[in-house]
Write a protein that holds these residues in place. Structure first.
Motif, mmCIF file in Angstrom:
data_model
loop_
_atom_site.group_PDB
_atom_site.id
_atom_site.type_symbol
_atom_site.label_atom_id
_atom_site.label_comp_id
_atom_site.label_asym_id
_atom_site.label_seq_id
_atom_site.Cartn_x
_atom_site.Cartn_y
_atom_site.Cartn_z
ATOM 1 N N LEU B 283 78.072 25.007 9.684
ATOM 2 C CA LEU B 283 79.261 25.479 11.379
ATOM 3 C C LEU B 283 80.505 25.431 11.112
ATOM 4 N N GLU B 284 80.380 24.240 9.962
ATOM 5 C CA GLU B 284 82.538 23.655 10.193
ATOM 6 C C GLU B 284 82.730 25.304 8.924
ATOM 7 N N ARG B 285 82.375 26.293 8.674
ATOM 8 C CA ARG B 285 82.852 27.143 7.910
ATOM 9 C C ARG B 285 82.525 27.996 8.347
ATOM 10 N N LEU B 286 82.385 28.756 10.202
ATOM 11 C CA LEU B 286 81.608 29.584 10.658
ATOM 12 C C LEU B 286 81.616 30.648 10.302
#
Lengths: 374, 374, 374, 374
Positions: B283-286
């Motif tokens: 999610l932090e590199r979605l």
């Protein structure tokens, strides 16, 4: 008082700025009140549709009267229509926000910067280098200004795209020297040069760029006209460029951009090495900054989404990442606040001109085959 | 016809949905017309301020009449106020969009799902699992449905945060069993379970979850009340959980979440291995999806921002990355379109209930110290 | 027949090659039989200790007789002692393996290459560019030769170290123009130039390097002599360089190296973009290659440790990674096999000379401030 | 005095240890002098070839006399031949180095550990958990022992391979319960459990593992016999396992391994979160350690190749990466030094037994469907 904003251009940049303006009240409640007042273009049907969609009150096909009527003028048209309306607006005392690069030629950029200076400090003339407003870039600037990286030795900038790899990709105004000024150099290189100026271009850091050596290349000389059977037009700008830079303090820079970097969509990276530390940034992971400080052994990958990070408290809790478009909200907030308060805004037309001087020097260097000063 | 939307809750989720609704006209012009009609809460002053900022026409401190009056009701309050207003709305024939987890207890979730079924298909009852609407997740689902990964063997989900690492971080309703139902399990695990159900929970893939084995842990038993000198309250929910899953086809799952994962802010990752391929999402590199297909030797890192990618054509050109909040725009678009057209919407209350059944089974398993079926 | 090997130099490179030779029998059983026969240097005590540790039968302080006596001569001394012993060996018909860069000056390199040509094909004269023997690099070369990347557009090479960042780091022969020829340029740039020549320098790919534009910089002008109170010596070579390249087919290259890249230890990266694909390699993750092929949307991260990968079947099962030193084993295997079989070996002295021509052109370009041809 | 080493097993592990022993004199000059004395196996022809290649003086097909004759005995055979020769050697007062897992069953492991205790401290009995000797793992242990991560909350271990994904991959002893004891659990899980015990299993950190809950799965029930037309044999061990752990201090662990993780070759990762920091390690990038310390905002990626890093001063300068095999050199150095000096060595048979107890508990838990204590 509500600021009436007139906007020339309703495609990619028109949408990006209209969206930014629309989002201010909810996220930046102290931004000045504005009205998306009039949308300017040539094609009335397209304008009408765009104005409805982008939330403008009215349309106009004549920028001449608009620049006088409105409180703020956004010039988001192709590069070759930057000068005339922007200068007219400034002459009318209307603040201007102009997309980058400032102009197709250095001469035109000089005229525009001159007009901005003549208009005076309370008529802001901004050049929309949106990447200055990425939280991670602001955070990087703080580190640099605090001296965390020590004396600067190397800066590196690279902007890679691949939309022209296919030799049958259609011709557009971006491939034409008259309309665009230059190719990858002006379109992408302008961003890189501005970011480097923003991050390191002060006397305490590397100072200005003292000389440059450039290399431009056009890989495909002509391209088909879209939807036109067999017609082609010449590509008269660069498909890619590279340059060495030398800064006043002796620091070395290497920058480049390409529209032929297969597999790269919007890959803008900045790397800086100083005597005490290093940092790396990549636009495709714009929520992250990699930082190496004195005493560290490797880069720390920082997710720049904490509430103390620049602009982040306006948005979401830590770890809830922002996107590309948020940079426009931040720059619109700063620019419109400057207009409302009669403050100076940076990056301004002088910054746009300075970037252009570097780009022009790169082109001159490529012509001469040797180093030149901006 | 303009849909009048009533929204209960004006903090984090209230802002996220209000923003999503506000952005529809510019980016999803075929979305139904809506009005942010009434904002519901208890504190009139706070409500007034929030309504102005979030663009609501009016406020109300009584949800009872709102759920009847409006065309759509959003329930974005804390978990313990999910059931009553949602059921009332559905009984009034008003479509409901409720935040996750559906309810603090399985029993309440069951009541809500029953109410949704009773209301019928033309009264959509959505459960706001927003991560189903990440373009990279939709893209992953396509790959899975097309069979690109073959028969599934392993699924893995992990949701890491660190906001409770400090034992002096203040107590909130999220630490209370009555108000929240559970802790990391319900708050974070609900997302993981729903994503796995969405991605692999069909007969052609791994089928449903057949049994689970769970482990819950509370590391810090009491926490100080904010701004209150010395008072503490007990933490009656889990700080972290882990679970094994067994799917119908024998595939194994391991999932976990924590509020004590130092350095992780909103780190939700999904990994899947099938007989022909694998994928990974974070999610932090979605904007990215890592995919390994038959014949590949390693993961391909795909930037899911091309115009053919799910929802992306509504936004920006390739490589211009989206943020967390865009998932809300996508889910609001789908939900409100379903309301306007009288279509079914997924994830619905039955999906919310199904996730809850898995969470409940994990808790029961932890109590018993053995495997249980959801 | 056992090949008797004489080796000049017993420090870093001496150890790397002695180790490589020692490991051949176990891992490359078809390598020729060799004896580490005589270790050559000036300091008898140090030599004696090193010979024992590195497995040499005897020592000598006079290379003159050694180059005649042995079957193979390894020249691993500092750059300024490359020419004389190597030429003498070749004149004696003794095959030579010489470390890179071939010589401190282009003129000396020319003399050496001439001597190698005169010695004839059955007296191999190898230049020890070990990075050609990384499995991932060999794998990359296969892809390029198979045309998987299409027509080449961009190549990029960067070699970053940081051992001179501290202005008090002691002076060594590597900082002296007489002894080393050049600094980062010769030491690191030679590797980069050779790798690019190896990977793309054929007519089917980008062809040769047509012109270069270079920039050299010395950041710290003098350095303290180690263990000497207060004495300093001047730094007469570059601390860093950068260069543009233009290849015959119009492809653009940008290369650079530095000993001032804070935080980088041995970071050599190569990136190539062609009309159909791209690849990336980094020495600090030398078991990996990132490849983007036609139809791919992103880079695939390949762990080049499968049994079909170059040289890997000699070592361990898939996923059991190799280290830096294995490149020396591979190059020693190839070089000694060439000696035993009277075959040609590449990279040879002409390759060493060719790299030197490019480095020399970069220096000349820096002097003149303009483009020059190698 | 030269230690005569007898080695049972000449395949993968035989090669790895023979190589390690061969490299000691050059890189660890203070290691005891040894002779690869006798290689033990059943097939005389294969033994003869292997002994020549691996540098052994003689061969034997009868371990009984060897364990008595030699100064040190290495047991590198399949799991089911670990017990008998190892116990015999210990009874003869011969130090033993045995591959992991210690034995196919807990009972056998207990017998071996008992024999080791009976032999006394000056007869080292080592269990060859080589990953304890990765420099980055040693570095991690230092951080943990120094308390840099604070109180431990979460540990995570994952060992992924994919060599059984293909249902037609041939049957081997590793698929048989009699010969191997267990599958992924014993082969891969033993490494994970040992690393976790090494890193966090002390009273100052998380202490021991208090209880476990396990899940084993066999995806493919029978496999073809290699080179045998159509014959198949049953797979009687697990293809994959997962487990929850609870440590004495309440810390939670989740571990798993698989031979069905498509695309993963030898992917062993360890992650630890404490109240003050976190760390991550991955075997496929074994030169790197990711560390987050108090005050950091993200993980710092450390290249553990500096001269102060564990074992690194024996090898190459910073940034010149090591490979998988170097772990064997380090463990052989430590083990043989312990033998020569009559010191204790860790990991010893008690460590092997302790790991086995955890693995056995995971199997028992899977049988019972509930938590058990090791």
């Amino acid at each position: 008082m509500t600021l009436e904003v007139g906007v020339l251009g309703y495609r990619f940049m028109g949408k990006a700025h209209a969206n930014a303006m629309a989002r201010l009240p909810m996220f930046f409640p102290d931004a000045p009140e504005i009205e998306r007042s009039v949308l300017v273009g040539r094609d009335e049907d397209a304008l009408t549709e765009a104005a409805a969609r982008l939330g403008f009150v009215s349309i106009s096909t004549d920028w001449v009267e608009v620049v006088d009527d409105v409180d703020v003028f956004y010039n988001l048209g192709p590069n070759h229509v930057h000068r005339e309306p922007s200068v007219a607006a400034l002459e009318a005392g209307t603040p201007v926000f102009c997309e980058k690069p400032l102009a197709p030629t250095l001469e035109e950029a000089g005229v525009m910067a001159e007009a901005a200076r003549a208009a005076g400090d309370d008529v802001p003339a901004g050049c929309a280098f949106n990447y200055r407003f990425v939280p991670a870039i602001r955070y990087a600037k703080r580190l640099l200004e605090d001296g965390d990286l020590g004396e600067l030795r190397h800066v590196r900038g690279r902007y890679l795209q691949d939309w022209l790899v296919d030799p049958d990709a259609p011709w557009s105004w971006r491939n034409d020297a008259e309309l665009a000024g230059s190719g990858a150099l002006g379109d992408l290189g302008a961003h890189t040069v501005d970011l480097l100026r923003f991050l390191v271009g002060s006397d305490d850091l590397a100072g200005g760029i003292e000389r440059v050596s450039g290399h431009l290349q056009t890989f495909v000389d002509e391209r088909p006209v879209e939807d036109d059977d067999g017609e082609t037009r010449p590509v008269t700008v660069d498909d890619a460029y590279s340059a060495h830079l030398e800064f006043e303090n002796g620091a070395m820079g290497t920058i480049e951009a390409s529209r032929f970097a297969t597999g790269h969509k919007n890959d803008h990276t900045i790397e800086i090495h100083g005597s005490n530390g290093s940092l790396r940034f990549s636009l495709e992971r714009l929520n992250e900054l990699e930082v190496l400080r004195e005493g560290d052994r490797g880069y720390e990958t920082i997710l720049v989404t904490d509430e103390n990070d620049p602009y982040v408290d306006h948005w979401w809790p830590p770890g809830h990442v922002l996107g590309w478009e948020h940079t426009f909200v931040h720059e619109n907030y700063e620019f419109l606040s400057a207009v409302a308060n009669g403050h100076a805004f940076e990056p301004n037309f002088d910054d746009g001109l300075a970037a252009q001087q570097v780009l022009d020097a790169i082109e001159r260097s490529d012509d001469r085959g040797g180093w030149v000063s901006p």
